[in-house]
Design an enzyme around this catalytic site. Structure first.
Site: not given
Length: 445
Positions: A84-87, A124, A172, A187, A191-192
């Protein structure tokens, strides 16, 4: 040691280092609803102002991960790495919608758990929910089946996955506590970790449209995430990418989906958008053992787009999650469209030298494309299109963007905000490259 919520909040307010048991008690209260909204907001503000140590951040991450279910992929015989990728978020950051199907086309499996808009940045999930019928919160069983069959699925946090983070995230967003390295780290990683990943690549944004507005802050966040992830057993690397202007030519939910569809189906994409997407795709393939060097990885990513295989993976994901089977063919008519379109004219001749990217994001929110309060509904049709990149030469009254609005008043307000957001000079400004830094990995810590 007392585990009364108000006492734990007071300890953090006064600068104390919380013990694991205190953090676990707070997280349990956030997850089961026994902490009120005021208490959740007070904890977020205390953590924002006082900070959290690395051990506190690890404890918070673990507690939020443990507040729900953790996925197990061993029974699916996937035949490829789970990546996975997260920004960290930005304006016009639509990379996930193209990146996930690219990786799926290259042999990876991408169970992407994404968020909604946070502060001035787009989400997203909000983008994907502009697709008619798209179910962003399916059951865990359906989610895993879609990943196994389509190669990727992008969903939001269900009640099963990191429920404590889901509630804290929403609070938040409306309490001015977004910009906290420990809270962001916990955070993202809760999730990851809950998704059962084998590898994660972080896209840490830097610039006036990002949480991290300078390279030192971006590096701090990238190193925090890599360190906490590695400590939790999740191989992770990070790239730092530019957010001193919107990424791509659109900002706004349905408009960003349309831009992604165009790229996946053969149109020439915005150069910065393509570069960031390819850099992250290469990094993910290297991490997952799908390529041995960056050049080969980028070539595989380009081939996945050019051959149409990435578009096929995107279409399969959309259909499996309730969207139209012919979405790629009919996206222009299926995506919602705003009734008002107004060009935003340059107020002088010259070069687009700088952009207040945060102001662009706030203009989208003013149009109704983001939230001011947790309960606000988003208008998926509104936003900004045809945004010119920095360095473009313009004449007076040339359009620098097009506003898509629900009514004339909000169109006028957004146009004024955008004119103020872009600085026009007589010489080109100094711009950061799309990918600002080399990879940050465990060995760099």
């Amino acid at each position: 040691m007392t585990l009364l919520p108000q006492e734990i909040i007071r300890h953090k307010r006064d600068g104390a280092v919380l013990e694991d048991a205190e953090i676990e008690a707070l997280v349990a209260g956030i997850a089961d609803g026994s902490l009120g909204e005021g208490q959740v907001g007070a904890f977020a503000m205390a953590a924002f102002l006082r900070g959290m140590t690395a051990p506190e951040t690890v404890a918070l991450t673990r507690a939020m991960t443990a507040s729900g279910r953790r996925l197990d992929w061993r029974g699916f015989s996937l035949g490829g790495p789970v990546l996975d990728k997260h920004s960290t978020g930005g304006v016009g950051d639509k990379v996930s919608l193209v990146l996930a199907p690219i990786l799926a086309a290259c042999g990876a499996f991408v169970p992407m758990i994404s968020g909604r808009g946070l502060g001035h940045t787009g989400g997203t999930l909000d983008k994907l929910e502009s697709i008619p019928g798209y179910d962003a919160t399916p059951s865990i069983e359906r989610f895993q089946q879609v990943v196994a069959e389509a190669g990727c699925a992008i969903i939001g946090q269900t009640a099963d996955l990191a429920p404590a983070d889901r509630r804290l995230y929403a609070v938040r967003d409306v309490t001015a506590t977004v910009e906290s390295v420990p809270l962001i780290t916990a955070s993202i990683l809760s999730k990851k970790l809950a998704a059962g990943l084998e590898g994660l690549v972080m896209d840490v944004k830097v610039g006036n449209g990002a949480f991290a507005d300078n390279p030192a802050m971006a590096e701090e966040l990238a190193c925090s995430i890599v360190a906490v992830a590695e400590g939790a057993g999740l191989p992770t690397t990070a790239l730092i990418t530019d957010m001193n202007q919107p990424l791509g030519r659109t900002a706004g939910n349905a408009l960003e989906v349309a831009e992604c569809v165009e790229l996946l189906t053969g149109a020439t994409g915005d150069a910065r958008f393509c570069e960031v997407t390819l850099a992250l795709a290469a990094e993910m393939m290297l991490l997952g053992g799908l390529a041995t060097d960056t050049e080969t990885a980028r070539a595989k990513a380009n081939e996945a787009i050019d051959s149409g295989r990435a578009a096929e993976r995107f279409a399969a994901m959309v259909t499996a999650l309730g969207g139209p089977a012919d979405f790629l063919d009919r996206s222009a008519t299926l995506l919602p469209q705003a009734p008002i379109r107004r060009p935003v004219q340059a107020k002088a001749a010259g070069v687009l030298a700088a952009c207040d990217t945060r102001a662009v994001g706030l203009a989208v929110i003013a149009l109704g494309g983001g939230r001011r309060r947790v309960e606000d509904r988003i208008d998926p049709a509104v936003g900004i299109d045809d945004i010119l990149p920095l360095g473009t030469v313009v004449s007076r009254s040339d359009p620098i963007a097009v506003v898509h609005a629900a009514d004339e008043a909000s169109a006028e307000q957004a146009a004024v905000l955008l004119q103020k957001a872009f600085a026009i000079g007589q010489t080109d400004g100094r711009h950061l490259p799309s990918v600002v830094s080399k990879r940050i990995a465990k060995r760099d810590l």
